[in-house]
Design an enzyme around this catalytic site. Structure first.
Site, PDB file in Angstrom:
ATOM      1  N   ARG A 127       0.840  -1.211   0.000  1.00  9.53           N
ATOM      2  CA  ARG A 127       0.000   0.000   0.000  1.00  9.53           C
ATOM      3  C   ARG A 127       0.867   1.251   0.000  1.00  9.53           C
ATOM      4  NH1 ARG A 127      -4.643   0.179   4.373  1.00  9.53           N
ATOM      5  NH2 ARG A 127      -2.892   0.738   5.700  1.00  9.53           N
ATOM      6  N   LYS A 147      -2.910   6.167   1.140  1.00  2.00           N
ATOM      7  CA  LYS A 147      -2.757   6.613   2.527  1.00  2.00           C
ATOM      8  C   LYS A 147      -1.820   7.829   2.571  1.00  2.00           C
ATOM      9  CE  LYS A 147      -2.591   4.528   7.118  1.00  2.00           C
ATOM     10  NZ  LYS A 147      -3.868   5.022   7.593  1.00  2.00           N
ATOM     11  N   GLU A 176     -16.425   6.096   4.275  1.00  4.31           N
ATOM     12  CA  GLU A 176     -15.721   5.485   5.408  1.00  4.31           C
ATOM     13  C   GLU A 176     -15.607   6.486   6.551  1.00  4.31           C
ATOM     14  OE1 GLU A 176     -11.525   4.564   4.947  1.00  4.31           O
ATOM     15  OE2 GLU A 176     -11.316   6.049   3.357  1.00  4.31           O
TER      16      GLU A 176
HETATM   17  N1  PLP Z   1      -9.548   4.088   6.493  1.00  5.26           N
HETATM   18  C1  PLP Z   1      -8.805   5.084   6.993  1.00  5.26           C
HETATM   19  C2  PLP Z   1      -9.180   6.461   6.634  1.00  5.26           C
HETATM   20  C3  PLP Z   1      -7.708   4.803   7.812  1.00  5.26           C
HETATM   21  O1  PLP Z   1      -6.963   5.798   8.303  1.00  5.26           O
HETATM   22  C4  PLP Z   1      -7.413   3.469   8.120  1.00  5.26           C
HETATM   23  C5  PLP Z   1      -6.243   3.143   8.925  1.00  5.26           C
HETATM   24  O2  PLP Z   1      -5.239   2.751   8.444  1.00  5.26           O
HETATM   25  C6  PLP Z   1      -8.232   2.472   7.602  1.00  5.26           C
HETATM   26  C7  PLP Z   1      -9.287   2.808   6.795  1.00  5.26           C
HETATM   27  C8  PLP Z   1      -7.980   1.036   7.936  1.00  5.26           C
HETATM   28  O3  PLP Z   1      -6.908   0.501   7.227  1.00  5.26           O
HETATM   29  P1  PLP Z   1      -6.080  -0.707   7.827  1.00  5.26           P
HETATM   30  O4  PLP Z   1      -7.047  -1.755   8.162  1.00  5.26           O
HETATM   31  O5  PLP Z   1      -5.175  -1.099   6.734  1.00  5.26           O
HETATM   32  O6  PLP Z   1      -5.373  -0.191   9.023  1.00  5.26           O
HETATM   33  C1  COI Z   2      -4.328   2.932  11.403  1.00  2.00           C
HETATM   34  O1  COI Z   2      -5.335   2.343  11.779  1.00  2.00           O
HETATM   35  O2  COI Z   2      -3.217   2.379  11.341  1.00  2.00           O
HETATM   36  C2  COI Z   2      -4.384   4.323  10.997  1.00  2.00           C
HETATM   37  O3  COI Z   2      -3.473   4.787  10.362  1.00  2.00           O
HETATM   38  C3  COI Z   2      -5.534   5.127  11.456  1.00  2.00           C
HETATM   39  C4  COI Z   2      -5.114   6.341  12.160  1.00  2.00           C
HETATM   40  C5  COI Z   2      -4.935   7.445  11.199  1.00  2.00           C
HETATM   41  C6  COI Z   2      -6.123   6.661  13.196  1.00  2.00           C
END
Ligand code: PLP
Ligand code: COI
Length: 347
Positions: A80, A184, A220
């Site tokens: 990612r 991200k 989201e």
């Molecule tokens: N959506 C947002 C906006 C986020 O900041 C995060 C955190 O990383 C997620 C979704 C969830 O992603 P992940 O499950 O890869 O941590």
């Molecule tokens: C994570 O879940 O790892 C994130 O980056 C979310 C954080 C911005 C609250």
């Protein structure tokens, strides 16, 4: 070191021993270095201060019931970050380098990995940002990649699976239809800060964003993905402007394993009233049940146009999903998917 009470910690920065960093200058990466110095010296014209050539990741190191330390799907975070960097047209670490530096960071902060019993974890925050001096609008040519760590408690600071309230409105968007929401990038979070502050001031823990073109369907939360459960289905939005969550991807697998039907599709706002269980999911929030979503025309308005109420406790299906995923992360359940990577004690 004095015993740390992780139950008093939330998702925050808590000091650790060291960080790991490397720079890519003129296309060549320097050797990763572990340092106890948490300050970077940067040129004040570095791109990161102007045009936000900056992306990051989040993953956790868990101490398992067997005492062993695991990283959850770090290859997915590496991929990612590469996709975020590609979007920003800047260099990115290889998958091997990304994972190696995460491992180095965990090992350098070994005594900061919370015990299994604490329920807490060592959160890793890999960051990648442009460092070459620039003035014109250009992508970064040279970058810094660093992996930092913090021993964190739950995202809310309360007990795991404590339900939280959320609000949505139509006057703040997180990501444009053809914008960068699927990556991200630091810039995406900058766009949510003011709205988040307003939501927090009103007592909401979460902010639910709608699609920016029509404000008619769910995208989201500011920190995490959305999923709902109804009639034996796991339902989550399918949109290019939603961050592809590694937790959500993993939960969809686990949901299938449990015989749930998995649907990734448009979720119109009206459908919110039909869900039996609603949750946010992500690395930081894990699975956090949503007890209520208030719909407001504008975030500043005192009037709630419509409210959606769910249970104050985690729903039974969501709890089963939580137990399976956390069970895999902490070595309580067989890791049938090969998602965990073990990290060896450096001593
Ligand atoms: N959506 C947002 C906006 C986020 O900041 C995060 C955190 O990383 C997620 C979704 C969830 O992603 P992940 O499950 O890869 O941590
Ligand atoms: C994570 O879940 O790892 C994130 O980056 C979310 C954080 C911005 C609250």
């Amino acid at each position: 070191m004095a015993e740390i009470d992780y139950s008093k910690r939330s998702f925050n920065y808590y000091p650790t021993n060291a960080i790991v960093f490397a720079k890519c200058i003129d296309g060549r990466w320097t050797k990763p270095e572990v340092t106890p110095d948490f300050n970077f010296s940067l040129h004040c014209f570095a791109g990161v201060f102007h045009y936000a050539p900056s992306c990051f990741e989040g993953l956790k190191a868990y101490r398992g019931v067997d005492g062993r330390v695991r990283l959850f799907r770090p290859d997915e975070n590496a991929k990612r970050m590469q996709s975020s960097a590609t979007y920003l047209d800047m260099p990115a670490p290889t998958m091997e380098m990304f994972i190696d530096m995460c491992v180095m960071c965990v090992q350098a902060n070994w005594e900061h990995i919370p015990s299994y019993e604490s329920g807490a974890s060592l959160y890793l925050r890999p960051v990648l940002f442009g460092i070459n001096p620039q003035l014109g609008i250009k992508s970064a040519k040279d970058v810094m990649f660093a992996v930092m760590a913090s021993g964190v408690g739950t995202y809310s600071g309360g007990k795991s699976l404590t339900a939280v309230s959320a609000v949505m409105s139509r006057n703040y968007d997180r990501a444009a239809t053809y914008g960068s929401g699927g990556y991200k990038l630091g810039a995406n979070y900058a766009q949510s800060l003011h709205a988040y502050n307003l939501a927090h001031k009103m007592g909401y823990r979460e902010l639910l964003f709608l699609d920016s073109a029509t404000h008619s369907h769910i995208e989201e939360f500011g920190s995490s993905n959305f999923f709902g459960i109804k009639h034996g289905c796991y339902i989550t939005p399918n949109s290019p402007s939603v961050l592809p969550s590694i937790t959500n991807k993993s939960l969809r697998k686990v949901a299938e394993e449990f015989g749930l039907k998995v649907e990734r599709r448009t979720i119109f706002v009206d459908e919110l009233e039909t869900f039996e269980e609603v949750n946010s999911c992500g690395t930081a929030v894990v699975i956090t049940p949503i007890s209520r979503i208030d719909d407001k025309a504008t975030l500043e308005s005192g009037t709630i146009t419509r409210e959606y109420r769910y249970s104050e406790t985690c729903g039974p299906i969501s709890e089963k999903l939580y137990n399976r995923i956390v069970g895999i992360q902490k070595g309580l359940e067989e890791d049938t998917y090969g998602w965990c990577m073990f990290v060896n004690d450096p001593k």
